[in-house]
Write a protein that holds these residues in place. Sequence first.
Motif, short mmCIF file in Angstrom:
data_model
loop_
_atom_site.label_atom_id
_atom_site.label_comp_id
_atom_site.label_asym_id
_atom_site.label_seq_id
_atom_site.Cartn_x
_atom_site.Cartn_y
_atom_site.Cartn_z
N THR A 241 1.06 2.18 -10.37
CA THR A 241 0.15 2.41 -9.23
C THR A 241 -0.88 1.30 -9.12
O THR A 241 -1.12 0.75 -8.04
N ILE A 242 -1.50 0.96 -10.25
CA ILE A 242 -2.50 -0.12 -10.25
C ILE A 242 -1.85 -1.44 -9.85
O ILE A 242 -2.42 -2.24 -9.09
N GLY A 243 -0.63 -1.67 -10.35
CA GLY A 243 0.08 -2.91 -10.01
C GLY A 243 0.34 -3.01 -8.52
O GLY A 243 0.25 -4.10 -7.93
N ARG A 244 0.65 -1.91 -7.89
CA ARG A 244 0.89 -1.94 -6.44
C ARG A 244 -0.41 -2.10 -5.66
O ARG A 244 -0.42 -2.70 -4.59
N LEU A 245 -1.51 -1.59 -6.21
CA LEU A 245 -2.80 -1.82 -5.58
C LEU A 245 -3.15 -3.31 -5.65
O LEU A 245 -3.60 -3.91 -4.67
N LEU A 246 -2.94 -3.90 -6.83
CA LEU A 246 -3.19 -5.34 -6.98
C LEU A 246 -2.23 -6.15 -6.11
O LEU A 246 -2.57 -7.25 -5.65
N GLY B 243 0.81 -1.21 0.00
CA GLY B 243 0.00 0.00 0.00
C GLY B 243 0.84 1.26 0.00
O GLY B 243 0.53 2.24 -0.68
N LEU B 244 1.95 1.25 0.74
CA LEU B 244 2.85 2.39 0.78
C LEU B 244 3.41 2.68 -0.61
O LEU B 244 3.45 3.83 -1.06
N HIS B 245 3.81 1.63 -1.30
CA HIS B 245 4.38 1.82 -2.63
C HIS B 245 3.30 2.09 -3.68
O HIS B 245 3.58 2.68 -4.73
N PHE B 246 2.06 1.70 -3.38
CA PHE B 246 0.94 2.10 -4.22
C PHE B 246 0.78 3.62 -4.18
O PHE B 246 0.58 4.26 -5.21
N THR B 247 0.86 4.19 -2.98
CA THR B 247 0.69 5.64 -2.88
C THR B 247 1.84 6.38 -3.57
O THR B 247 1.62 7.45 -4.15
N PHE B 248 3.05 5.81 -3.51
CA PHE B 248 4.16 6.38 -4.27
C PHE B 248 3.82 6.39 -5.76
O PHE B 248 4.00 7.40 -6.45
N GLY B 249 3.33 5.25 -6.25
CA GLY B 249 2.97 5.16 -7.66
C GLY B 249 1.86 6.13 -8.04
O GLY B 249 1.84 6.68 -9.14
N PHE B 250 0.92 6.33 -7.12
CA PHE B 250 -0.17 7.27 -7.37
C PHE B 250 0.38 8.68 -7.55
O PHE B 250 -0.01 9.40 -8.47
N GLY B 251 1.31 9.07 -6.67
CA GLY B 251 1.94 10.38 -6.82
C GLY B 251 2.71 10.50 -8.11
O GLY B 251 2.65 11.53 -8.80
N ALA B 252 3.44 9.43 -8.46
CA ALA B 252 4.21 9.43 -9.71
C ALA B 252 3.29 9.48 -10.93
O ALA B 252 3.65 10.05 -11.97
N PHE B 253 2.09 8.90 -10.82
CA PHE B 253 1.11 8.94 -11.90
C PHE B 253 0.57 10.35 -12.10
O PHE B 253 0.38 10.82 -13.22
N ILE B 254 0.33 11.05 -11.00
CA ILE B 254 -0.24 12.39 -11.08
C ILE B 254 0.77 13.41 -11.61
O ILE B 254 0.40 14.34 -12.34
#
Length: 408
Positions: free
Chosen positions: A272-277, A146-157
């Motif tokens: 981001t999606i990959g880290r959510l999965l 989840g922590l790395h999902f949020t990193f990916g979300f920021g990188a996506f934005i």
Amino acid sequence: MSATAEKNSPIPPQSEKIVKTAAYFTAFVILGLAVAVIGPTLPGLAERTGSKLSQVSILFVSLSIGYLIGSLAGGRQYDRRPGHQIAGGALLLLSIIFGLVPLIPILWLLVALIFFVGIAEGALDVGGNTLMVWVHGERVPPYMNGLHFTFGFGAFIAPIIVAQSILNFSDISWAFWIMALLAIPVGVWLLRLPSPTAPAPEAPGSSRQADTRLVALLAVFFFLVVGAESAMGGWVFVYANKQFGAGLAGEQAVSFAAIAAYLTSAYWGALTIGRLLGIPISTRFRSSAILIVDLLGCLVSAVLILLLPTSWLVLWVCTIGSGLFMASIFPTTLNLAERRMALRGEITRWFFVGSSLGGMVLPWIIGQLIEPLGTLTVVVGMIISLLFAIFAFYLILRFSTVSSTGVS
């Protein structure tokens, strides 16, 4: 976390765990923004400083050297001082520097500022991962993903913010200023939260005592996979522009630059999606199995781009594929390491040293070769890095099987 660590590190109430976890997640959104903004703003920074791409690519080196120092110094300090003071201070430092970056017209001064961005990123990165382990112990895998999902979300934005800044202002300045404003409240939030206690060192002879050889192998693995990740995230914008947007001028060039920025967003969005999965996957499958699939998926994606370099569709599909498969490599490797040793700041910092060097070396090499050798240098660099990463992972599995009971 071992029994010794539990006795010496009181577990916070569940509500306090939730608040701390939410703070780390939010901080990693800002970290993702900071990491991903350099790639799509690289041509704009080059133009602003009157530099060539080969010259401005030194920003990757400056960023990674700073990250290296931030990881080394921060990793040791998290064991000695309240961690939230360090992480919150890093966020406020990022805010100040991003406010200044658009105002700098001189390359060497920009290089110096980006160096301090790297210090802040390194300290925040090693801290977030270490603090999350301290808060959740052996139950950390889904939270780590989840922590790395949020990193990916920021990188996506981040590339979307850059694209909107280009489209609406024909300038990259607002991209940096928006990120500077977002970092302030998160830094203040962390500074106001009580920090978790570092676990006690493992007793000599403990099965979870760190093994120097395994730590070194893991650091090399992080070097290689982060090098590949940074090559795609940092250079896919330039790759798409040069490979498919060459010859465009005026409004067409501006529009295509925005599209290329969205391609960068697609990569980070897939990550981001990959880290959510990866959150539910991490609870059902062994870390070693997840990593094997991820590494092979990244390699196949890069090879397809190399074999079909003129296909816009293949570039999009494989860029997204690279992001999906790259997504869980870093957190899953940390989960695998946590199963084999007690992760203190002085241990995890070496993982981030490897990451820092990987994020520096491969993007910098590509920056030196992309103009004389062509855009496919990006893809070839990724493939070489991934092949070595697969070999390093084989050594990790072989060594871990001998030195620990079972392979997670």
